[in-house]
Write a protein that holds these residues in place. Structure first.
Motif, PDB file in Angstrom:
ATOM      1  N   ASP A  67       0.828  -1.206   0.000  1.00 12.10           N
ATOM      2  CA  ASP A  67       0.000   0.000   0.000  1.00 12.10           C
ATOM      3  C   ASP A  67       0.861   1.255   0.000  1.00 12.10           C
ATOM      4  O   ASP A  67       0.543   2.244  -0.674  1.00 12.10           O
ATOM      5  CB  ASP A  67      -0.923   0.012   1.221  1.00 12.10           C
ATOM      6  CG  ASP A  67      -1.920  -1.131   1.218  1.00 12.10           C
ATOM      7  OD1 ASP A  67      -2.342  -1.534   0.121  1.00 12.10           O
ATOM      8  OD2 ASP A  67      -2.256  -1.632   2.302  1.00 12.10           O
ATOM      9  N   LEU A  68       1.954   1.237   0.762  1.00  7.66           N
ATOM     10  CA  LEU A  68       2.838   2.396   0.802  1.00  7.66           C
ATOM     11  C   LEU A  68       3.519   2.610  -0.540  1.00  7.66           C
ATOM     12  O   LEU A  68       3.721   3.749  -0.973  1.00  7.66           O
ATOM     13  CB  LEU A  68       3.882   2.230   1.910  1.00  7.66           C
ATOM     14  CG  LEU A  68       3.422   2.658   3.307  1.00  7.66           C
ATOM     15  CD1 LEU A  68       2.570   1.579   3.962  1.00  7.66           C
ATOM     16  CD2 LEU A  68       4.614   2.969   4.195  1.00  7.66           C
ATOM     17  N   ARG A  69       3.878   1.514  -1.201  1.00  5.40           N
ATOM     18  CA  ARG A  69       4.513   1.639  -2.516  1.00  5.40           C
ATOM     19  C   ARG A  69       3.508   2.099  -3.565  1.00  5.40           C
ATOM     20  O   ARG A  69       3.842   2.890  -4.448  1.00  5.40           O
ATOM     21  CB  ARG A  69       5.142   0.305  -2.913  1.00  5.40           C
ATOM     22  CG  ARG A  69       6.392  -0.015  -2.079  1.00  5.40           C
ATOM     23  CD  ARG A  69       7.077  -1.272  -2.570  1.00  5.40           C
ATOM     24  NE  ARG A  69       8.318  -1.473  -1.852  1.00  5.40           N
ATOM     25  CZ  ARG A  69       8.721  -2.634  -1.342  1.00  5.40           C
ATOM     26  NH1 ARG A  69       7.974  -3.702  -1.478  1.00  5.40           N
ATOM     27  NH2 ARG A  69       9.873  -2.733  -0.704  1.00  5.40           N
ATOM     28  N   LEU A  87      11.462  14.193   5.647  1.00  4.22           N
ATOM     29  CA  LEU A  87      11.134  12.980   4.915  1.00  4.22           C
ATOM     30  C   LEU A  87      12.243  11.954   5.116  1.00  4.22           C
ATOM     31  O   LEU A  87      13.421  12.301   5.142  1.00  4.22           O
ATOM     32  CB  LEU A  87      10.986  13.262   3.415  1.00  4.22           C
ATOM     33  CG  LEU A  87       9.902  14.263   3.001  1.00  4.22           C
ATOM     34  CD1 LEU A  87      10.046  14.580   1.517  1.00  4.22           C
ATOM     35  CD2 LEU A  87       8.525  13.693   3.281  1.00  4.22           C
ATOM     36  N   HIS A  88      11.851  10.698   5.274  1.00  8.32           N
ATOM     37  CA  HIS A  88      12.798   9.589   5.264  1.00  8.32           C
ATOM     38  C   HIS A  88      12.296   8.560   4.254  1.00  8.32           C
ATOM     39  O   HIS A  88      11.129   8.591   3.854  1.00  8.32           O
ATOM     40  CB  HIS A  88      12.925   8.947   6.651  1.00  8.32           C
ATOM     41  CG  HIS A  88      13.787   9.716   7.595  1.00  8.32           C
ATOM     42  ND1 HIS A  88      15.166   9.668   7.547  1.00  8.32           N
ATOM     43  CD2 HIS A  88      13.474  10.561   8.609  1.00  8.32           C
ATOM     44  CE1 HIS A  88      15.665  10.438   8.495  1.00  8.32           C
ATOM     45  NE2 HIS A  88      14.655  10.999   9.152  1.00  8.32           N
ATOM     46  N   ALA A  89      13.158   7.667   3.849  1.00 14.64           N
ATOM     47  CA  ALA A  89      12.756   6.653   2.879  1.00 14.64           C
ATOM     48  C   ALA A  89      13.542   5.376   3.102  1.00 14.64           C
ATOM     49  O   ALA A  89      14.679   5.394   3.588  1.00 14.64           O
ATOM     50  CB  ALA A  89      12.967   7.149   1.446  1.00 14.64           C
ATOM     51  N   SER A  90      12.917   4.265   2.758  1.00  7.87           N
ATOM     52  CA  SER A  90      13.593   2.973   2.812  1.00  7.87           C
ATOM     53  C   SER A  90      14.516   2.849   1.608  1.00  7.87           C
ATOM     54  O   SER A  90      14.528   3.694   0.710  1.00  7.87           O
ATOM     55  CB  SER A  90      12.568   1.840   2.805  1.00  7.87           C
ATOM     56  OG  SER A  90      11.884   1.817   1.557  1.00  7.87           O
ATOM     57  N   SER A  91      15.270   1.749   1.569  1.00  3.92           N
ATOM     58  CA  SER A  91      16.234   1.559   0.476  1.00  3.92           C
ATOM     59  C   SER A  91      15.559   1.326  -0.858  1.00  3.92           C
ATOM     60  O   SER A  91      16.109   1.647  -1.908  1.00  3.92           O
ATOM     61  CB  SER A  91      17.162   0.386   0.804  1.00  3.92           C
ATOM     62  OG  SER A  91      16.407  -0.807   0.978  1.00  3.92           O
ATOM     63  N   GLY A  95      11.749  -2.374  -5.335  1.00  2.34           N
ATOM     64  CA  GLY A  95      10.725  -1.572  -5.977  1.00  2.34           C
ATOM     65  C   GLY A  95      10.800  -0.138  -5.494  1.00  2.34           C
ATOM     66  O   GLY A  95      11.838   0.336  -5.060  1.00  2.34           O
ATOM     67  N   LYS A  96       9.677   0.564  -5.580  1.00  2.00           N
ATOM     68  CA  LYS A  96       9.631   1.940  -5.103  1.00  2.00           C
ATOM     69  C   LYS A  96       9.938   1.975  -3.605  1.00  2.00           C
ATOM     70  O   LYS A  96       9.481   1.120  -2.852  1.00  2.00           O
ATOM     71  CB  LYS A  96       8.246   2.534  -5.341  1.00  2.00           C
ATOM     72  CG  LYS A  96       7.930   2.811  -6.798  1.00  2.00           C
ATOM     73  CD  LYS A  96       8.635   4.056  -7.307  1.00  2.00           C
ATOM     74  CE  LYS A  96       8.138   4.440  -8.693  1.00  2.00           C
ATOM     75  NZ  LYS A  96       8.843   5.634  -9.206  1.00  2.00           N
TER      76      LYS A  96
END
Length: 432
Positions: A67-69, A87-91, A95-96
């Motif tokens: 859902d987040l992607r 903002l932070h983000a995963s690797s 995928g996205k």
């Protein structure tokens, strides 16, 4: 010491009342401001008016990583972008990436959670804490940094990498605390040992997280670094490090339930499981306004213990993460978790905690290979001795996981080290 006794030691009755009040507010906020959640709730016939207490949480739909992607980058934000200040983000290796947005209130709560965890490790404002998590998009570096700052401790923001300099600064500044992944902590320990610098290290504690690790790894780190090693739990989707942490009793990881409501569900049926039963961990953020998460399925497998801890905290304790339901390998019909392999390897004193699993399929049969390093003092060219150690490890693994791997003993320091989350598995079957 306890950082926030009023919240960490609340009676279960008062905590439930607070959780209920917060759930009602956050569900209304989410429904009114996030079209994705409004649609999901409408689909199952639930409105905010149906949520009157924390007991009603099972009426709400789950949220998943997919859902987040699918809503990337900001489809789950619940406030205007002008109110999002970080903002932070995963690797995003599969995928996205997952993007997480925080308001100032969210960041304040996050640093509070980390400060609670560090205090539970024994940290005070007198400590100098070396933060060797990566800074930047990864939540580890800035999360640990802000929590240590809130505590009033001195922070050495080394980030990850440049190991020689890390060790030099650790010695010269006489750091007393270390925050990083357990795999990088082990690498630091190996390098400190190789340099003969162990006597110059003044560390007292380590707060390690961002990847699963075993009791064998804990023992290894404590012996090599002369510290007490604590589990620090968190995930990008919920808040980063500081969702929970171990206290001095080390009898489970305290989850800060006033901010993050945990459930254990059956990973297949989605049904909520009774207290103490092992299953999949699910979180609902109760006081996160920038990007609330409703019943987020973490895929982490564990159990919860609601008994009051000897430390005085009433916050629920989470058992050691057994693995992830999406990390589980099915090899020849047998369920295998990398953490099981690591535990067995660390039981055999001749081996280090460095390993790599390769799974493949040849002629329709699964293959299961493990590269593992011997400790330098046990490595030799004696073929018979190497065969003996291979057999010893293989037999122990068969007794624990029920399947026979091919063991490949490799030279010390030949398996690639990680500066962040360690990668221990390559499943070639998914590439075919």
């Amino acid at each position: 010491m306890i950082y926030n006794p009023e919240r960490e030691c609340m009676s279960r009755e008062d905590l439930k009342k607070l959780q209920s009040e917060r759930l009602v507010k956050i569900v209304r906020h989410t429904y009114d401001n996030v079209p994705f959640y409004r649609q999901r709730m409408d689909e199952v016939g639930v409105t905010p008016d149906d949520i009157k207490s924390i007991d009603d949480i099972t009426k709400l739909p789950f949220t998943s990583k997919k859902d987040l992607r699918d809503t990337y980058p900001d489809g789950l934000f619940a406030v205007p972008r002008a109110e999002i200040i970080r903002l932070h983000a995963s690797s995003g290796t599969t995928g996205k990436p997952i993007v997480a947005g925080y308001t100032q209130h969210d960041l304040d709560n996050w640093s509070e959670g980390v400060a609670r965890c560090l205090t539970a490790c024994g940290a005070t404002k007198e400590d100098t804490i070396q933060v060797s998590y990566g800074y930047g998009l990864f939540t580890g570096g800035l999360g640990a940094h802000d929590g240590a700052t809130k505590l009033g401790a001195c922070v050495l923001p080394t980030s990850s990498g440049n190991t020689a300099k890390q060790i030099m600064l650790m010695q010269d500044i006489q750091c007393t605390g270390l925050c990083c992944t357990p795999s990088y902590a082990l690498f630091l320990a190996e390098e400190i040992e190789r340099m003969g610098a162990r006597d110059n290290i003044k560390l007292k504690f380590g707060a390690f997280g961002a990847e699963p690790w075993t009791e064998g790894m804990r023992k290894e780190l404590e012996e090599k670094l002369g510290i007490k090693a604590y589990d620090l739990y968190g995930l990008t989707e919920i808040s980063g490090p500081g969702v929970g942490g171990e206290c001095e009793c080390q009898d489970g990881t305290h989850i800060w339930e006033d901010m993050f409501y945990p459930e254990i569900i059956d990973p297949v049926t989605g049904e909520q499981l009774p207290e103490g039963q092992e299953g999949e961990l699910v979180f609902t953020t109760l006081d996160k306004w920038g990007m609330p998460m409703i019943r987020y399925r973490t895929r982490d497998l564990t159990h919860l213990n609601y008994e009051k801890c000897k430390c005085g905290r009433t916050a629920v304790r989470m058992g050691k993460i057994l693995g992830r339901s999406d990390d589980m390998l099915i090899i020849r019909g047998v369920n295998v978790f990398p953490s099981q392999v690591e535990s067995v390897i660390l039981e055999v004193p001749e081996f280090q905690g460095q390993y790599f699993i390769t799974v493949d399929r040849v002629n329709n049969i699964d293959t299961f290979d493990i590269d593992v390093e011997l400790r330098p003092e046990h490595y030799s060219d004696d073929i018979q001795e190497l065969l003996r150690l291979e057999k010893k490890l293989r037999e122990r693994l068969v007794s624990v996981i029920g399947i026979k791997p091919q063991i490949h003993i490799v030279e010390p320091n030949s398996i690639e080290r990680s500066m962040g989350k360690a990668k221990h598995v390559l499943d070639k079957r998914i590439l075919k």
